[in-house]
Design a protein around this motif. Structure first.
Motif, short mmCIF file in Angstrom:
data_model
loop_
_atom_site.label_atom_id
_atom_site.label_comp_id
_atom_site.label_asym_id
_atom_site.label_seq_id
_atom_site.Cartn_x
_atom_site.Cartn_y
_atom_site.Cartn_z
N PHE A 191 37.90 58.41 40.67
CA PHE A 191 38.97 59.04 39.98
C PHE A 191 39.44 58.87 38.57
O PHE A 191 40.76 58.93 38.03
N ALA A 192 38.47 58.57 37.92
CA ALA A 192 38.75 58.24 36.45
C ALA A 192 39.10 59.18 35.67
O ALA A 192 40.07 59.14 34.63
N THR A 193 39.07 60.46 35.83
CA THR A 193 39.41 61.65 35.10
C THR A 193 40.54 62.21 35.74
O THR A 193 41.23 62.97 35.20
N LEU A 194 41.26 61.73 36.78
CA LEU A 194 42.51 62.37 37.30
C LEU A 194 43.54 61.63 36.55
O LEU A 194 43.88 60.59 36.36
N LYS A 195 44.43 62.65 36.34
CA LYS A 195 45.73 62.45 35.34
C LYS A 195 46.72 62.95 36.18
O LYS A 195 47.05 64.15 36.42
N LEU A 196 47.83 62.08 36.39
CA LEU A 196 49.01 62.35 37.21
C LEU A 196 50.39 62.31 36.34
O LEU A 196 51.31 62.18 36.96
N GLY A 197 50.20 62.23 34.91
CA GLY A 197 51.40 62.38 34.20
C GLY A 197 52.05 63.83 34.47
O GLY A 197 51.39 64.68 34.79
N GLY A 198 53.50 63.56 34.80
CA GLY A 198 54.25 64.91 34.97
C GLY A 198 54.49 64.93 36.46
O GLY A 198 55.49 65.63 36.89
N TRP A 199 53.90 63.95 37.30
CA TRP A 199 54.07 64.13 38.74
C TRP A 199 55.21 63.02 38.89
O TRP A 199 55.16 62.19 38.28
N THR A 200 56.04 63.36 40.20
CA THR A 200 56.95 62.38 40.60
C THR A 200 56.73 61.75 41.77
O THR A 200 56.40 62.23 42.61
N VAL A 201 57.03 60.47 41.81
CA VAL A 201 56.81 59.76 42.85
C VAL A 201 58.23 59.94 43.83
O VAL A 201 59.48 60.00 43.54
N THR A 202 57.91 60.32 45.20
CA THR A 202 58.83 60.72 45.99
C THR A 202 59.14 59.56 46.84
O THR A 202 60.34 59.10 47.31
N GLU A 203 58.10 58.67 47.23
CA GLU A 203 58.48 57.71 47.88
C GLU A 203 57.11 56.61 48.28
O GLU A 203 55.92 57.35 47.76
N VAL A 204 57.30 55.39 48.38
CA VAL A 204 56.25 54.49 48.81
C VAL A 204 56.44 53.79 50.02
O VAL A 204 57.61 53.39 50.30
N VAL A 205 55.58 54.21 51.11
CA VAL A 205 55.74 53.64 52.32
C VAL A 205 54.59 52.64 52.82
O VAL A 205 53.44 53.01 52.34
N PRO A 206 54.74 51.79 53.46
CA PRO A 206 53.51 50.99 54.10
C PRO A 206 53.23 51.69 55.37
O PRO A 206 53.95 52.33 56.06
N ARG A 207 52.00 51.62 55.57
CA ARG A 207 51.32 51.87 56.88
C ARG A 207 50.28 50.87 57.36
O ARG A 207 49.34 50.74 57.12
N GLY A 208 50.91 49.78 58.39
CA GLY A 208 50.00 48.72 58.41
C GLY A 208 49.84 48.13 57.38
O GLY A 208 50.75 47.63 56.59
N LYS A 209 48.58 47.81 56.92
CA LYS A 209 48.35 47.15 55.75
C LYS A 209 47.75 47.93 54.75
O LYS A 209 47.39 47.74 53.67
N HIS A 210 48.25 49.30 54.88
CA HIS A 210 47.83 50.31 53.80
C HIS A 210 49.29 50.64 53.25
O HIS A 210 50.29 50.65 53.61
N LEU A 211 49.05 51.06 51.98
CA LEU A 211 50.36 51.53 51.34
C LEU A 211 49.96 52.98 50.72
O LEU A 211 48.81 53.35 50.43
#
Ligand SMILES: [Zn+2]
Length: 282
Positions: free
Chosen positions: A27-47
């Protein structure tokens, strides 16, 4: 993980990314500038960090539905996410950073992440769908978790509780402590456990009692309130108390390792040989 997600959600939810930096080849070339974080949720030990793409013009001037992506990470043994003020000095070596998300209000940095990938939010199930019911999730299902555990009656209960395909959210501490509270040896096969649901429920109570800030502890009073933080008692019944006296019977606590099972990591177990006898012939 629940705490980490809550901290990241508080710092990032509703914020637009100024920049993103994925320090993994895929994902080195992926750029997410301008994107908005809507939520951060745990799923077990995954984020799961869910993001919404910038608004786009659609047909006839009606805005198109935004693109949605999810940054999926897993801490494994060494990983951590930390939140800093913008440009703040990191407390971990820079070369261990795997993901840097910058907003006007905060920098979120994931260090030494075991898994880091970006998937379409609609395809989240492809990365975490194999998980059993989440002890802290809105879709928690005790009967389903018990059914999954009982489906493999010969597996040691200590392994079954840690297997995230059965139920998601129990780490090594709660696995050891739940076994102690039920008086069950962690190596006892599932078929020999009298009340699997009670063990799961104990683990859930302990997890929920530790959602707040403060030192983690499993030593609760009869009403479920935490007493181990302030009473001078140890924080745990058996976890990391090898050779120290059991809090109930004074027998020295033992430490061992459960045989590695598919899908679980080999971790130390702690138990009281008096309170948690191994069933059957020794
Ligand atoms: Zn004991």
């Amino acid at each position: 993980m629940f705490r980490a997600a809550a901290q990241l959600h508080a710092a990032l939810a509703g914020q637009q990314l100024i920049s993103s930096d994925f320090r993994v080849p895929r994902f080195a070339t992926l750029k997410l500038g301008g994107w908005t974080v809507t939520e951060v949720v745990p799923r077990g030990k995954h984020l799961l960090m869910r993001l919404e793409g910038p608004a786009r013009a659609g047909d006839g001037g009606i805005p198109a539905a935004p693109d949605r992506l999810t940054i999926h990470s897993h801490l494994k043994m060494e990983g951590t996410w930390q939140v800093y003020p913008p440009g703040g000095r990191w407390r971990k070596p820079g070369f261990t950073a795997r993901c840097v998300l910058r907003t006007a209000a905060a920098d979120a940095v994931g260090f030494s992440l075991g898994i880091l990938e970006v998937v379409r939010t609609s395809e989240e199930d492809s990365v975490v769908g194999h998980l059993g019911p989440d002890l802290l999730g809105p879709d928690w299902d005790l009967a389903e978790a018990e059914r999954r555990i009982r489906a493999a009656p010969d597996v040691p209960i200590g392994v079954a509780l840690l297997d995230q395909r059965n139920l998601a959210g129990i780490g090594n501490i709660y696995r050891c402590e739940a076994c102690f509270l039920s008086g069950v040896h962690p190596a006892a096969p599932v078929s020999a456990v009298p009340d699997v649901a009670a063990m799961i429920t104990d683990a859930k109570v302990l997890l929920e009692a530790n959602l707040g800030a403060g030192r983690r502890t499993t030593v609760l009073n009869r009403r479920g309130a935490v007493v181990g933080r302030s009473s001078g008692l140890p924080g745990y019944w058996v976890y990391r108390r090898e050779n120290q006296p059991c809090l109930k019977c004074r027998t020295p606590v033992r430490r061992g390792v459960l045989a590695k099972a598919t899908g679980t990591e080999e971790r130390d177990i702690y138990w009281c040989p008096t309170c948690q006898p191994l069933p059957g012939p020794a």
